[in-house]
Design an enzyme around this catalytic site. Structure first.
Site, PDB file in Angstrom:
ATOM      1  N   HIS A 252       1.011   5.014   1.101  1.00  9.06           N
ATOM      2  CA  HIS A 252       0.383   6.048   1.928  1.00  9.06           C
ATOM      3  C   HIS A 252       0.443   7.373   1.188  1.00  9.06           C
ATOM      4  O   HIS A 252       1.511   7.776   0.703  1.00  9.06           O
ATOM      5  CB  HIS A 252       1.141   6.245   3.241  1.00  9.06           C
TER       6      HIS A 252
ATOM      7  N   HIS B 295       0.853  -1.192   0.000  1.00  3.72           N
ATOM      8  CA  HIS B 295       0.000   0.000   0.000  1.00  3.72           C
ATOM      9  C   HIS B 295       0.883   1.232   0.000  1.00  3.72           C
ATOM     10  O   HIS B 295       1.959   1.257   0.601  1.00  3.72           O
ATOM     11  CB  HIS B 295      -0.943   0.020   1.204  1.00  3.72           C
TER      12      HIS B 295
HETATM   13  P1  5GP Z   1       1.875   0.212   7.374  1.00  2.00           P
HETATM   14  O1  5GP Z   1       2.589   0.435   8.662  1.00  2.00           O
HETATM   15  O2  5GP Z   1       1.635  -1.266   7.093  1.00  2.00           O
HETATM   16  O3  5GP Z   1       2.504   0.919   6.218  1.00  2.00           O
HETATM   17  O4  5GP Z   1       0.485   0.903   7.560  1.00  2.00           O
HETATM   18  C1  5GP Z   1      -0.732   0.235   7.600  1.00  2.00           C
HETATM   19  C2  5GP Z   1      -1.802   1.275   7.728  1.00  2.00           C
HETATM   20  O5  5GP Z   1      -3.048   0.632   7.558  1.00  2.00           O
HETATM   21  C3  5GP Z   1      -1.848   1.961   9.099  1.00  2.00           C
HETATM   22  O6  5GP Z   1      -1.669   3.368   8.907  1.00  2.00           O
HETATM   23  C4  5GP Z   1      -3.216   1.620   9.646  1.00  2.00           C
HETATM   24  O7  5GP Z   1      -3.822   2.699  10.318  1.00  2.00           O
HETATM   25  C5  5GP Z   1      -3.991   1.223   8.400  1.00  2.00           C
HETATM   26  N1  5GP Z   1      -5.012   0.222   8.642  1.00  2.00           N
HETATM   27  C6  5GP Z   1      -4.832  -0.965   9.280  1.00  2.00           C
HETATM   28  N2  5GP Z   1      -5.977  -1.663   9.299  1.00  2.00           N
HETATM   29  C7  5GP Z   1      -6.895  -0.900   8.652  1.00  2.00           C
HETATM   30  C8  5GP Z   1      -8.279  -1.090   8.342  1.00  2.00           C
HETATM   31  O8  5GP Z   1      -8.902  -2.101   8.680  1.00  2.00           O
HETATM   32  N3  5GP Z   1      -8.890  -0.095   7.654  1.00  2.00           N
HETATM   33  C9  5GP Z   1      -8.243   1.032   7.268  1.00  2.00           C
HETATM   34  N4  5GP Z   1      -8.944   1.932   6.594  1.00  2.00           N
HETATM   35  N5  5GP Z   1      -6.931   1.251   7.536  1.00  2.00           N
HETATM   36  C10 5GP Z   1      -6.282   0.294   8.234  1.00  2.00           C
END
Ligand code: 5GP
Ligand code: ZN
Length: 139
Positions: A100, A98
């Site tokens: 951001h 993903h």
């Molecule tokens: P990472 O640290 O993997 O780059 O970030 C994962 C992101 O996914 C985090 O910012 C977290 O808030 C978001 N996230 C995790 N679970 C969910 C979810 O069920 N729904 C949404 N909309 N965001 C999520």
């Protein structure tokens, strides 16, 4: 069971979806760092950027580009940070690639990529560049 982002893409888990096409879905992060913090996600489950088929790189970045413009024009963002936490060592918590998209506003207290780590002086840049040139895979 499929991962949470696969389940959002399948509309099995609710999310504030802001963009969707046949290959990409984008939805608001549930823990936003700023208004409009969006996750731009390929619908196919891949963990790392290097796992993403080349033909999906354009659609993913294209959606991010359009959303960055929308953040500026519709939300009044003054700038945008686009970040992939690629791998657990880089902070990846959800093992589905993903991107951001974090809109930035004057005075929001955030800094840049360069606040992640201190500058490393004295690295052997020619040697590091040589390794990367030798290590990069053909298209
Ligand atoms: P990472 O640290 O993997 O780059 O970030 C994962 C992101 O996914 C985090 O910012 C977290 O808030 C978001 N996230 C995790 N679970 C969910 C979810 O069920 N729904 C949404 N909309 N965001 C999520
Ligand atoms: Zn997934």
């Amino acid at each position: 069971m499929r991962c949470v982002f696969c389940r959002i893409a399948a509309r099995e888990v609710p999310a504030e979806v802001v963009y969707e096409d046949d290959r990409v879905i984008a939805f608001l992060d549930i823990n936003p760092l700023n208004p409009g913090h969006t996750l731009v996600v390929p619908k196919v489950h891949v963990e790392r950027l290097s796992d993403l088929p080349a033909e999906l790189c354009g659609p993913l970045l294209g959606a991010a580009s359009r959303l960055a413009r929308a953040a500026r024009e519709a939300l009044g963002a003054a700038g945008v940070n686009l970040v992939v936490n690629d791998g657990r060592a880089a902070g990846q918590a959800v093992p589905h690639l993903h991107l951001h998209l974090v809109p930035r506003f004057p005075g929001d207290g955030g800094r840049s990529l360069h606040s992640l780590l201190p500058v490393r002086h004295g690295l052997d840049l020619p040697e590091i560049a040589r390794k990367l040139r030798d290590g990069i895979s053909p298209r």
